[in-house]
Design an enzyme around this catalytic site. Structure first.
Site, PDB file in Angstrom:
ATOM      1  N   TRP A 100       0.832  -1.213   0.000  1.00 35.49           N
ATOM      2  CA  TRP A 100       0.000   0.000   0.000  1.00 35.49           C
ATOM      3  C   TRP A 100       0.859   1.253   0.000  1.00 35.49           C
ATOM      4  O   TRP A 100       0.562   2.223  -0.699  1.00 35.49           O
ATOM      5  CB  TRP A 100      -0.981  -0.019   1.173  1.00 35.49           C
ATOM      6  CG  TRP A 100      -1.883  -1.215   1.119  1.00 35.49           C
ATOM      7  CD1 TRP A 100      -1.972  -2.222   2.028  1.00 35.49           C
ATOM      8  CD2 TRP A 100      -2.817  -1.563   0.082  1.00 35.49           C
ATOM      9  NE1 TRP A 100      -2.886  -3.160   1.632  1.00 35.49           N
ATOM     10  CE2 TRP A 100      -3.423  -2.774   0.443  1.00 35.49           C
ATOM     11  CE3 TRP A 100      -3.196  -0.958  -1.115  1.00 35.49           C
ATOM     12  CZ2 TRP A 100      -4.386  -3.398  -0.352  1.00 35.49           C
ATOM     13  CZ3 TRP A 100      -4.152  -1.567  -1.915  1.00 35.49           C
ATOM     14  CH2 TRP A 100      -4.740  -2.781  -1.524  1.00 35.49           C
ATOM     15  N   ASP A 167      -1.936   6.565   6.405  1.00 39.90           N
ATOM     16  CA  ASP A 167      -2.934   5.608   5.927  1.00 39.90           C
ATOM     17  C   ASP A 167      -3.178   4.621   7.064  1.00 39.90           C
ATOM     18  O   ASP A 167      -2.331   3.793   7.371  1.00 39.90           O
ATOM     19  CB  ASP A 167      -2.387   4.886   4.678  1.00 39.90           C
ATOM     20  CG  ASP A 167      -3.318   3.777   4.183  1.00 39.90           C
ATOM     21  OD1 ASP A 167      -4.375   3.548   4.807  1.00 39.90           O
ATOM     22  OD2 ASP A 167      -2.977   3.137   3.163  1.00 39.90           O
ATOM     23  N   LYS A 191     -12.005  -2.232   6.343  1.00 37.73           N
ATOM     24  CA  LYS A 191     -11.102  -3.024   7.170  1.00 37.73           C
ATOM     25  C   LYS A 191     -11.548  -3.044   8.632  1.00 37.73           C
ATOM     26  O   LYS A 191     -11.439  -4.061   9.290  1.00 37.73           O
ATOM     27  CB  LYS A 191      -9.664  -2.508   7.076  1.00 37.73           C
ATOM     28  CG  LYS A 191      -9.092  -2.432   5.664  1.00 37.73           C
ATOM     29  CD  LYS A 191      -8.704  -3.795   5.130  1.00 37.73           C
ATOM     30  CE  LYS A 191      -8.423  -3.824   3.639  1.00 37.73           C
ATOM     31  NZ  LYS A 191      -7.576  -2.747   3.117  1.00 37.73           N
TER      32      LYS A 191
HETATM   33  C1  LIG Z   1      -6.907  -2.224   1.830  1.00 39.08           C
HETATM   34  C2  LIG Z   1      -5.950  -1.123   2.009  1.00 39.08           C
HETATM   35  C3  LIG Z   1      -5.864  -0.072   1.080  1.00 39.08           C
HETATM   36  C4  LIG Z   1      -6.697  -0.023  -0.188  1.00 39.08           C
HETATM   37  O1  LIG Z   1      -7.988   0.295   0.119  1.00 39.08           O
HETATM   38  P1  LIG Z   1      -9.089   0.472  -1.039  1.00 39.08           P
HETATM   39  O2  LIG Z   1     -10.247   0.972  -0.244  1.00 39.08           O
HETATM   40  O3  LIG Z   1      -9.296  -0.863  -1.650  1.00 39.08           O
HETATM   41  O4  LIG Z   1      -8.593   1.478  -2.012  1.00 39.08           O
HETATM   42  C5  LIG Z   1      -4.965   0.943   1.324  1.00 39.08           C
HETATM   43  N1  LIG Z   1      -4.177   0.925   2.417  1.00 39.08           N
HETATM   44  C6  LIG Z   1      -4.223  -0.064   3.328  1.00 39.08           C
HETATM   45  C7  LIG Z   1      -3.322  -0.023   4.513  1.00 39.08           C
HETATM   46  C8  LIG Z   1      -5.107  -1.125   3.146  1.00 39.08           C
HETATM   47  O5  LIG Z   1      -5.154  -2.115   4.035  1.00 39.08           O
END
Ligand SMILES: *Cc1c(COP(=O)(O)O)cnc(C)c1O
Length: 354
Positions: A100, A167, A191
């Site tokens: 990511w 993030d 998540k």
């Molecule tokens: C799953 C995830 C993403 C991507 O998320 P999307 O909503 O599919 O764009 C980005 N960063 C992390 C840390 C993730 O676990």
């Protein structure tokens, strides 16, 4: 009986949230209409959006500190570019801890110089780099608090005067942190907060308005802030379910409470991974994630047996990410301790069988 759901994302949600969400699909707010068929400008939905935004700030301890919360479209992946679009003038610093972060770096390169301060790619992203230097004159530092795929988690963050962007898709609301250290936090809902389809963005307002470039409205944080997250039709259902999950968390005792449960779950599983001679953990011990535990069988010949056993035990979602293989147990907020116990029982049974 519901399966023990270790899915990495979209992931498990609390039963009571699913119950209330399904009721709202049929009859929302006792108005004899579905949540899915009313105007997002109607009072009942405006209240939902307001409540969701307030709860997010409240749970993070960021009320009255100059922060605003938004629920946007496009997943965390859109934030990779929105962050750079809105905040990157000349150069920004990025910590590369996995897939990511790498994607975030790639998007930032479209807008300026993105400096990789450190990377753990040399060892398959199995650890969190430490002791790197922050470059001078950068617009911000970007990191990924929890590395969903490889199972590592940042336990501390750099002490720096540089604006920090994080993030937190896979560990937001899971542990206590001083969230005011960050100027912008984003997290895809699927998540740890709700269904796929919305992304929480928490922004300190005074960091905006400092880049020269023109920003298209849909990608402009200021536009979304002015319109209170209603610039266009918001993803009403994901926002509603996120609001329910945040209410559920608040009622339980907030992050302070859930962190204790999360630590118990992680400790139960990691203890077994370390004790059981048939398994080995993937991530560096001190950097292990309390959300996503990654591990492998020592002897891959046992794979078919183990796979059959956990599936028979009503367990779902234990396969590692397609890019790394092995196993990954995602233990998000809504996963009960007894589900982790069920997995540990299977691991012990495998050991007995040999
Ligand atoms: C799953 C995830 C993403 C991507 O998320 P999307 O909503 O599919 O764009 C980005 N960063 C992390 C840390 C993730 O676990």
């Amino acid at each position: 009986m519901k399966k023990h759901n270790f899915s990495a994302g979209p992931c498990i949600l609390p039963e009571e949230v699913l119950q209330k969400a399904s009721e709202a699909i049929l009859n929302f707010n006792d108005d004899d209409l579905s949540l899915l068929e009313i105007s997002h400008r109607s009072k009942p939905f405006v209240d939902v959006m307001e409540n969701a935004r307030c709860l997010a700030l409240e749970l993070l301890g960021l009320e009255n500190k100059g922060y605003k919360a938004l629920f946007l479209h496009g997943g965390a992946s859109t934030q990779f570019l929105m962050v750079a679009y809105n905040l990157l003038n000349k150069k920004a610093a990025y910590l590369n801890t996995g897939t990511w972060s790498s994607k975030a770096i790639k998007e930032a390169k479209l807008f300026g110089d993105s400096i990789e301060v450190a990377s753990s790619k040399d060892k398959g992203f199995s650890y969190i780099p430490k002791g790197y230097e922050m470059p001078k004159g950068v617009d911000y530092f970007h990191c990924t608090s929890n590395n969903t795929i490889y199972g590592t988690q940042m336990k501390s963050f750099p002490k720096t005067s540089v604006s920090m962007i994080c993030d937190m898709s896979s560990d937001i609301f899971s542990r206590q942190l001083d969230f005011s250290k960050f100027d912008l936090i984003y997290a895809g809902a699927q998540k740890n907060m709700g269904p796929a389809g919305t992304t929480l963005v928490v922004i300190k307002e005074d960091i905006l308005g400092k880049v020269e470039r023109q920003i298209p409205s849909m990608l402009n944080y200021q536009v979304h802030l002015e319109k209170e997250s209603m610039f266009n039709t918001p993803p009403v259902f994901p926002v509603y379910v996120s609001m329910l999950t945040l209410e559920w968390l608040k009622k339980l005792g907030g992050i302070e409470f859930i962190e204790k449960v999360n630590n118990q779950k992680a400790s139960l599983l990691y203890t077994e991974i370390d004790r059981n001679p048939l398994f080995k953990g993937y991530a560096n011990k001190e950097d292990r994630s309390i959300m996503n535990a990654t591990f492998n069988l020592v002897d891959n010949k046992l794979q078919a047996t183990f796979d059959t056993m956990w599936k028979e035990a009503h367990i779902n979602g234990l396969n590692g990410h397609r890019s790394v293989g092995g196993y990954r147990a995602s233990m998000y907020n809504a996963l009960p301790l007894y589900s982790v116990q069920a997995l540990v029982d299977v691991m012990q049974e495998l050991e007995r069988k040999g």
